[in-house]
Design an enzyme around this catalytic site. Sequence first.
Site, PDB file in Angstrom:
ATOM      1  N   HIS A  80      -2.470  -2.218  -9.740  1.00 49.85           N
ATOM      2  CA  HIS A  80      -3.455  -1.565  -8.880  1.00 49.85           C
ATOM      3  C   HIS A  80      -4.720  -2.410  -8.853  1.00 49.85           C
ATOM      4  CE1 HIS A  80      -5.952   1.580  -7.086  1.00 49.85           C
ATOM      5  NE2 HIS A  80      -4.823   2.153  -6.732  1.00 49.85           N
ATOM      6  N   ASP A 107       2.655   5.446  -6.728  1.00 53.62           N
ATOM      7  CA  ASP A 107       3.914   5.331  -5.974  1.00 53.62           C
ATOM      8  C   ASP A 107       5.147   5.217  -6.856  1.00 53.62           C
ATOM      9  OD1 ASP A 107       1.923   3.503  -3.792  1.00 53.62           O
ATOM     10  OD2 ASP A 107       2.933   5.371  -3.282  1.00 53.62           O
ATOM     11  N   HIS A 120       0.862  -1.188   0.000  1.00 56.10           N
ATOM     12  CA  HIS A 120       0.000   0.000   0.000  1.00 56.10           C
ATOM     13  C   HIS A 120       0.897   1.237   0.000  1.00 56.10           C
ATOM     14  CE1 HIS A 120      -3.442   2.453   0.537  1.00 56.10           C
ATOM     15  NE2 HIS A 120      -3.803   2.164   1.767  1.00 56.10           N
TER      16      HIS A 120
HETATM   17  C1  SDX Z   1      -1.527   2.189  -3.409  1.00 61.10           C
HETATM   18  O1  SDX Z   1      -6.261   0.819  -3.361  1.00 61.10           O
HETATM   19  C2  SDX Z   1      -5.758   1.961  -3.573  1.00 61.10           C
HETATM   20  O2  SDX Z   1      -6.399   2.861  -4.076  1.00 61.10           O
HETATM   21  C3  SDX Z   1      -4.307   2.148  -3.121  1.00 61.10           C
HETATM   22  C4  SDX Z   1      -3.667   3.478  -3.499  1.00 61.10           C
HETATM   23  C5  SDX Z   1      -4.285   4.637  -2.763  1.00 61.10           C
HETATM   24  O3  SDX Z   1      -4.200   5.779  -3.273  1.00 61.10           O
HETATM   25  O4  SDX Z   1      -4.749   4.438  -1.602  1.00 61.10           O
HETATM   26  O5  SDX Z   1      -3.805   3.690  -4.903  1.00 61.10           O
HETATM   27  C6  SDX Z   1      -2.190   3.494  -3.136  1.00 61.10           C
HETATM   28  O6  SDX Z   1      -1.481   1.355  -2.542  1.00 61.10           O
HETATM   29  C7  SDX Z   1      -1.005   1.947  -4.793  1.00 61.10           C
HETATM   30  C8  SDX Z   1      -0.430   0.502  -4.939  1.00 61.10           C
HETATM   31  C9  SDX Z   1       1.012   0.516  -4.382  1.00 61.10           C
HETATM   32  N1  SDX Z   1       1.520  -0.857  -4.310  1.00 61.10           N
HETATM   33  C10 SDX Z   1       2.475  -1.282  -5.121  1.00 61.10           C
HETATM   34  O7  SDX Z   1       2.935  -0.619  -6.053  1.00 61.10           O
HETATM   35  C11 SDX Z   1       2.985  -2.688  -4.802  1.00 61.10           C
HETATM   36  C12 SDX Z   1       3.085  -3.487  -6.089  1.00 61.10           C
HETATM   37  N2  SDX Z   1       1.725  -3.734  -6.594  1.00 61.10           N
HETATM   38  C13 SDX Z   1       1.112  -4.988  -6.232  1.00 61.10           C
HETATM   39  O8  SDX Z   1       1.481  -5.561  -5.048  1.00 61.10           O
HETATM   40  C14 SDX Z   1      -0.344  -5.107  -6.663  1.00 61.10           C
HETATM   41  O9  SDX Z   1      -0.432  -4.622  -7.936  1.00 61.10           O
HETATM   42  C15 SDX Z   1      -1.398  -4.444  -5.800  1.00 61.10           C
HETATM   43  C16 SDX Z   1      -1.321  -4.895  -4.398  1.00 61.10           C
HETATM   44  C17 SDX Z   1      -1.300  -2.977  -5.878  1.00 61.10           C
HETATM   45  C18 SDX Z   1      -2.762  -4.868  -6.361  1.00 61.10           C
HETATM   46  O10 SDX Z   1      -2.814  -6.236  -6.254  1.00 61.10           O
HETATM   47  P1  SDX Z   1      -4.145  -7.043  -6.646  1.00 61.10           P
HETATM   48  O11 SDX Z   1      -5.197  -6.149  -7.134  1.00 61.10           O
HETATM   49  O12 SDX Z   1      -4.480  -7.948  -5.506  1.00 61.10           O
HETATM   50  O13 SDX Z   1      -3.652  -7.816  -7.902  1.00 61.10           O
HETATM   51  P2  SDX Z   1      -3.107  -9.269  -7.866  1.00 61.10           P
HETATM   52  O14 SDX Z   1      -2.110  -9.408  -6.763  1.00 61.10           O
HETATM   53  O15 SDX Z   1      -4.265 -10.187  -7.900  1.00 61.10           O
HETATM   54  O16 SDX Z   1      -2.287  -9.338  -9.246  1.00 61.10           O
HETATM   55  C19 SDX Z   1      -2.903  -9.731 -10.449  1.00 61.10           C
HETATM   56  C20 SDX Z   1      -1.765 -10.354 -11.254  1.00 61.10           C
HETATM   57  C21 SDX Z   1      -1.038 -11.469 -10.514  1.00 61.10           C
HETATM   58  O17 SDX Z   1      -0.450 -12.281 -11.525  1.00 61.10           O
HETATM   59  P3  SDX Z   1      -1.019 -13.808 -11.699  1.00 61.10           P
HETATM   60  O18 SDX Z   1      -0.758 -14.488 -10.359  1.00 61.10           O
HETATM   61  O19 SDX Z   1      -2.460 -13.667 -12.037  1.00 61.10           O
HETATM   62  O20 SDX Z   1      -0.173 -14.405 -12.807  1.00 61.10           O
HETATM   63  O21 SDX Z   1      -0.731  -9.361 -11.483  1.00 61.10           O
HETATM   64  C22 SDX Z   1       0.463  -9.754 -10.823  1.00 61.10           C
HETATM   65  C23 SDX Z   1       0.093 -10.794  -9.798  1.00 61.10           C
HETATM   66  O22 SDX Z   1       1.182 -11.672  -9.564  1.00 61.10           O
HETATM   67  N3  SDX Z   1       0.977  -8.533 -10.215  1.00 61.10           N
HETATM   68  C24 SDX Z   1       2.256  -8.157 -10.263  1.00 61.10           C
HETATM   69  C25 SDX Z   1       2.282  -6.903  -9.631  1.00 61.10           C
HETATM   70  N4  SDX Z   1       1.050  -6.577  -9.218  1.00 61.10           N
HETATM   71  C26 SDX Z   1       0.244  -7.586  -9.577  1.00 61.10           C
HETATM   72  N5  SDX Z   1       3.335  -8.756 -10.779  1.00 61.10           N
HETATM   73  C27 SDX Z   1       4.499  -8.062 -10.651  1.00 61.10           C
HETATM   74  N6  SDX Z   1       4.607  -6.857 -10.051  1.00 61.10           N
HETATM   75  C28 SDX Z   1       3.533  -6.249  -9.542  1.00 61.10           C
HETATM   76  N7  SDX Z   1       3.644  -5.067  -8.951  1.00 61.10           N
END
Ligand code: SDX
Length: 445
Positions: free
Chosen positions: A322, A379, A283
């Site tokens: 996201h 971010d 997050h």
């Molecule tokens: C914020 O919710 C909000 O609005 C949050 C925010 C706010 O203003 O409050 O916008 C702020 O928290 C932004 C997000 C910051 N976090 C990161 O940058 C961390 C990296 N991102 C991930 O951890 C992820 O993208 C999330 C947590 C942000 C979202 O995850 P989801 O929606 O649960 O998606 P998921 O984990 O189900 O991923 C879907 C697929 C998966 O692949 P498969 O298993 O289907 O093959 O995408 C992949 C994931 O492995 N994936 C990534 C990835 N994010 C998702 N692979 C590599 N790198 C990534 N960053």
Amino acid sequence: MAEQQAQTDGGGVATAGGDTLTVTDNRTGQTFEVPIVDGTVRAMDFRQMKVDADDFGLMTYDPAFTNTASCRSSITYIDGEAGILEHRGIPIEQLCEHSSYLEVAYLLVHGELPTQEALDFWVYSITHHTYVHENIKKSMEAFRYDAHPMGMLLSTVGALSTYYPAAKHIDDPTERYMAIVRLIAKMPTLAAFSYRHNLGLPYVYPDNDLWYTGNFLSMLYRINEPKYEPDPRLERALDVLWILHADHEQNCSTAAVRAIGSSQVDPYSAVAGGIAALYGPLHGGANEAVLKMLERIGTVENIPDFLQGVKDRKEKLMGFGHRVYKNYDPRARIIKKHVDEVLEVMGVDNPKVAVAVELEKRALDDDYFTSRKLYPNVDFYSGLIYEAMNIPTDMFTVMFAIPRTAGWLAQWKEMLEDEETKIARPRQIYTGPRTVDYTPLGQRG
Ligand code: SDX
């Protein structure tokens, strides 16, 4: 949208049916009509579906609430597919161009843009509540010199609840308003104190002659000059960054504030819970993780190996992806424009910028990321600006918590005013054993 969703047969073809879902429980052959309102069905409407009179009834199962609306809100609208973000209907791009952080905070909390008189009173109120009790300052001195600023912020905001016991009267509009003003006013002070604590520098008190962001820069950087003169370009860049971080509908930390607040605890304790949720690397902690990731990559030449490591699931591409945005996060687009401006102001030539830009380019040219709709989020670039402003990496998430305070409080206030609000208490699917006899200590193992 709700109308359209309600009247399609799942194949996208409009049907004659009304806004209902016809559900047949094949366990009993019974059919039920479930109303569709605003594109949703009520989970409680499924409890009537039972196999016999003793059956509890059906529940919905949605870990991480990936497809569950927890509330009605008029504060922030996001269209993840189109990359749209609006606060009270006003596009984020227009707010960044024409507004200020404190005016956006007013908009979030009060639901409309302020008149000049209302804005002046709001800014005056916040400016004159920036001090914290001296005992809070003393309590911060108890932390180790290298205590993480988010841990310090989390603790001191929770401690603020003990200085304002009347904030427990959450049904009192005046107490609610004062807690909102105090928290928005004091977050920069507590954040700056934690920064100064880490550096072993004396704390700098708020300067009420300065604008909200300039005052924060003064509390961060002033050494022994009689008056800190913030660079107006940095003041404005920070104001825009904080507008972009002010609210984002039901994200993890906001959902935490709403859930904690639903127990009717005071807002200081609820916001402390929001800070705890934001602290996580998935997050708000992602901006700190992005900089560390860019440092580890080091050069543009190392990007292909790094991206292969991500595809091999050895790590995540931090700052990408996201839960809602399946397109470019509009906030990332705006922040990216300010990176070069701040670097120029600070006279910084940061090699990480070239790595970040090339990393984004390579990822967006790669089907692994685009097929998963992984784009830069808020971010990905923000940390580069904070680093250019000489803010240490472990302060980055604090830089997120400060502006998000207005969003947390606007959502907390809306939750309290929602007549449907009840204490948040999810159900579970029980997977453990049942009716197990107690085993005496001597008979175990
Ligand atoms: C914020 O919710 C909000 O609005 C949050 C925010 C706010 O203003 O409050 O916008 C702020 O928290 C932004 C997000 C910051 N976090 C990161 O940058 C961390 C990296 N991102 C991930 O951890 C992820 O993208 C999330 C947590 C942000 C979202 O995850 P989801 O929606 O649960 O998606 P998921 O984990 O189900 O991923 C879907 C697929 C998966 O692949 P498969 O298993 O289907 O093959 O995408 C992949 C994931 O492995 N994936 C990534 C990835 N994010 C998702 N692979 C590599 N790198 C990534 N960053």
